[in-house]
Motif scaffolding. Structure first.
Motif, mmCIF file in Angstrom:
data_model
loop_
_atom_site.group_PDB
_atom_site.id
_atom_site.type_symbol
_atom_site.label_atom_id
_atom_site.label_comp_id
_atom_site.label_asym_id
_atom_site.label_seq_id
_atom_site.Cartn_x
_atom_site.Cartn_y
_atom_site.Cartn_z
ATOM 1 N N ALA B 13 41.301 27.684 58.382
ATOM 2 C CA ALA B 13 40.766 28.957 58.863
ATOM 3 C C ALA B 13 40.429 28.818 60.338
ATOM 4 O O ALA B 13 39.877 27.812 60.757
ATOM 5 C CB ALA B 13 39.509 29.373 58.084
ATOM 6 N N GLY B 14 40.807 29.831 61.111
ATOM 7 C CA GLY B 14 40.579 29.808 62.551
ATOM 8 C C GLY B 14 39.486 30.739 63.013
ATOM 9 O O GLY B 14 39.124 30.749 64.179
ATOM 10 N N PHE B 15 38.978 31.540 62.091
ATOM 11 C CA PHE B 15 37.814 32.373 62.413
ATOM 12 C C PHE B 15 37.218 32.891 61.113
ATOM 13 O O PHE B 15 37.816 32.766 60.038
ATOM 14 C CB PHE B 15 38.171 33.500 63.390
ATOM 15 C CG PHE B 15 38.872 34.695 62.784
ATOM 16 C CD1 PHE B 15 40.182 34.610 62.357
ATOM 17 C CD2 PHE B 15 38.213 35.914 62.650
ATOM 18 C CE1 PHE B 15 40.833 35.715 61.809
ATOM 19 C CE2 PHE B 15 38.853 37.023 62.112
ATOM 20 C CZ PHE B 15 40.166 36.920 61.688
ATOM 21 N N SER B 16 36.020 33.469 61.232
ATOM 22 C CA SER B 16 35.240 33.855 60.057
ATOM 23 C C SER B 16 36.001 34.782 59.108
ATOM 24 O O SER B 16 35.885 34.679 57.897
ATOM 25 C CB SER B 16 33.936 34.518 60.524
ATOM 26 O OG SER B 16 33.249 35.067 59.444
ATOM 27 N N ALA B 207 44.005 27.727 63.764
ATOM 28 C CA ALA B 207 44.851 27.844 62.568
ATOM 29 C C ALA B 207 46.159 28.569 62.874
ATOM 30 O O ALA B 207 47.029 28.007 63.529
ATOM 31 C CB ALA B 207 44.070 28.500 61.426
ATOM 32 N N GLY B 208 46.313 29.806 62.437
ATOM 33 C CA GLY B 208 47.573 30.538 62.540
ATOM 34 C C GLY B 208 48.054 30.797 63.959
ATOM 35 O O GLY B 208 49.188 31.244 64.155
ATOM 36 N N GLN B 209 47.231 30.499 64.943
ATOM 37 C CA GLN B 209 47.680 30.729 66.327
ATOM 38 C C GLN B 209 48.746 29.721 66.754
ATOM 39 O O GLN B 209 49.530 29.999 67.655
ATOM 40 C CB GLN B 209 46.499 30.707 67.300
ATOM 41 C CG GLN B 209 45.642 31.944 67.164
ATOM 42 C CD GLN B 209 44.782 32.255 68.376
ATOM 43 O OE1 GLN B 209 44.233 33.336 68.459
ATOM 44 N NE2 GLN B 209 44.630 31.325 69.302
ATOM 45 N N ILE B 210 48.766 28.546 66.139
ATOM 46 C CA ILE B 210 49.807 27.576 66.541
ATOM 47 C C ILE B 210 51.014 27.628 65.607
ATOM 48 O O ILE B 210 52.085 27.136 65.947
ATOM 49 C CB ILE B 210 49.246 26.140 66.627
ATOM 50 C CG1 ILE B 210 50.231 25.231 67.380
ATOM 51 C CG2 ILE B 210 48.928 25.564 65.242
ATOM 52 C CD1 ILE B 210 49.718 23.868 67.737
#
Lengths: 109, 444
Positions: B13-16, B207-210
């Motif tokens: 998870a990359g954010f809440s 997370a999903g940004q890369i």
């Protein structure tokens, strides 16, 4: 004739408080030198006239063929208190890519 | 302390508000040693402090319960240790909640809460805010102060053998650096190696940004199967080099381009990326495409960690009022502009600044009706700041009153009032943020 940065490069915006951070990354690493010579901090400042109020510092990252622009006073106060819709300024990466370049200086297209 | 050759860490998870499934896929099929869930943005913790003030048993991440309920059996089955900052304003309450869930599921578990980031008692108000150059007290009434703790605060929790470690405010890359130090026996004083771990942590933390999510542009940067986007993991080696990849069969892609965008994301100075662990130099990093959806990260150097810690201070910044109304068809923009002018005239003396935005693209009618108008539709948005909720409400009320007072054809009014929590940053001496570990466990 001119082309947009969008045609040869991509960008992501980041934010820290009222500071906007814009990467500028050529699709083809061969275009790094071209971007380095054409997309100066001054040019970016001129492009964002009225939107970025503070200083712009450009960093060069030759190892990964990328440029980074760090722009002060650029986010209408910043994510927590600004009244704009995009409080993070995330959409501004695409505003950078709207910048035009003179094609006479670009040999390979 | 164990000393491994390779550690595999996933970021689920990359954010809440991130999706839950990618973390489940990582836990099930990722062959992970560690799973990190990074769920704490700058402002999130101040909002969590408000929830804790209203109820001392709350103040942790709103999705914690749902995430842990689904993850716990997988973590246990595959012997994965979880490190997360979902504790937000209340890591101890978060640990209690995790124990409750484990009891219900009949899963024995040891949970460590890392505390000490809450430094509100040390904030007097005279501290100079980095953003404004003025004393913090001038920004508004302070409601929270949380220091960014480093990997050194997480290490004692790892040493307890806890399977789940839940923290409050910790620098994002430190969530990844701590298990690397623990597993490889890295010295906290070896700035180069800590910097390399920090680079990998920074590449993974969103997370999903890369993995191509936030990278995608269907015209120039197409990415496959984004609805099932996978989140990343890294194989990190004892020398600090890493390969970043994702679970086979998940959507998205990991390329030099996605990695470059993420490396530079939110970096205000690539020569000195400062965390509580190190001052890292990102200009010395090399990235190489190693295979499909696999990037090799090498290089990276650092200088010793800063003597002070950064503290995010939350303060009451009043309220915002907003109102929106839509115009469509002939001269939509002209009518919306007239409406904007009317509001500006009526509110000019009541608010220090009113912002007027014109939004729109086929939100109210099918595009077949657009008849070539440019723009066919415009949504007028008015926003302004106020000191009280009642004052802020006037903005939406003024927009609503356009229903009968014109211009022609306005519809779909929405109005909002929100309390604003502002954030400023200060530096404090490290000695003021004393971290400690509180252990909770459940056995059958």
């Amino acid at each position: 004739m001119s082309i947009k940065l969008y045609d040869i490069a991509h960008s992501r915006a980041g934010d820290k408080g009222n500071t906007l951070i814009l990467s500028l990354i050529p699709y083809d690493e061969k275009d790094y030198e071209l971007l380095r010579s054409l997309v100066t901090a001054d040019k970016v400042k001129q492009h964002f006239k009225g939107a970025i109020l503070g200083e712009i510092v450009r960093y060069e990252l030759p190892n990964i063929s990328a440029l980074q622009f760090v722009c002060q006073q650029a986010l209408a106060g910043g994510v927590t208190t600004s009244l704009v819709m995009d409080t993070h300024g995330k959409t501004l990466s695409y505003a950078l890519l709207e910048m035009n370049m003179d094609t006479s200086q670009i040999s390979h297209i | 302390m164990k000393h491994k050759d390779k550690v595999r860490i996933g970021c689920g998870a990359g954010f809440s508000g991130d999706r839950i499934e990618p973390a489940l896929v990582l836990a099930e099929k990722g062959d992970l040693d560690y799973l990190v869930l990074e769920c704490l943005a700058e402002r999130t913790i101040a909002l969590a402090q408000k929830r804790k003030a209203a109820n001392p048993a709350h103040g942790y991440d709103p999705l914690l319960e749902r995430r842990i309920e689904l993850l716990l059996p997988l973590l246990k089955k595959n012997k994965i240790r979880l490190i997360t900052n979902m504790g937000a304003a209340n890591p101890v309450a978060a640990a209690d909640k995790i124990i409750d869930i484990a009891k219900k599921q009949g899963i024995a578990i040891k949970v460590a809460a890392v505390t000490g980031d809450d430094v509100l008692e040390h904030i007097g108000g005279d501290e100079i805010a980095m953003e404004t150059g003025n004393p913090v007290s001038l920004s508004g009434p302070v409601i929270s102060a949380n220091a960014y703790l480093g990997a050194d605060a997480i290490l004692p929790a790892l040493e307890t053998g806890a399977e789940i470690i839940v923290t409050g405010r910790v620098a994002d890359p430190s969530l990844f650096v701590a298990p690397l130090i623990y597993e490889f026996g890295w010295s906290l004083d070896d700035a180069d190696i800590i910097a390399r771990g920090t680079v990998t942590g920074h590449l993974l933390e969103c997370a999903g940004q890369i993995t191509g999510g936030y990278f995608a542009d269907p015209v120039k940067k197409p990415v496959d199967n984004m609805a099932t986007l996978g989140h990343p993991f890294a194989d990190v080696y004892a020398d600090g080099c890493a390969s970043i990849s994702k679970v086979d069969g998940t959507g998205g892609s990991i390329t030099l381009s996605t990695a470059k965008e993420q490396l530079l994301y939110e970096v205000t100075n690539p020569y000195t990326y400062i965390t509580p662990d190190v001052s890292a130099d990102f200009t010395t990093v090399y990235l190489k495409q190693e295979g499909k959806d696999c990037i090799k990260v090498s290089g990276g150097s650092g200088r010793k960690k800063p003597s002070a810690l950064k503290v995010s201070i939350g303060y009451k910044a009043g309220f915002t009022g907003e109102g929106e109304i839509t115009y469509a068809g002939a001269n939509a923009l002209e009518r919306a502009s007239l409406a904007g002018d009317i509001i500006k005239q009526r509110l000019a003396n009541k608010f220090p600044g009113i912002r007027v935005d014109y939004i729109g693209h086929t939100s109210v009618h099918p595009s077949s009706l657009s008849n070539g108008y440019q723009p066919y539709e415009v949504r007028l948005r008015i926003s302004g700041r106020a000191t009280t909720a009642d004052e802020a409400a006037i903005i939406g009320e003024e927009v609503e009153s356009l229903y009968t007072n014109g211009p022609a054809g306005g519809g779909g009014v929405r109005k909002y009032v929100n309390e604003v929590i502002g954030i400023v940053s200060v530096l404090i001496d490290r000695s003021k943020a004393k971290s400690s570990v509180i252990l909770k466990s459940y056995e059958h």
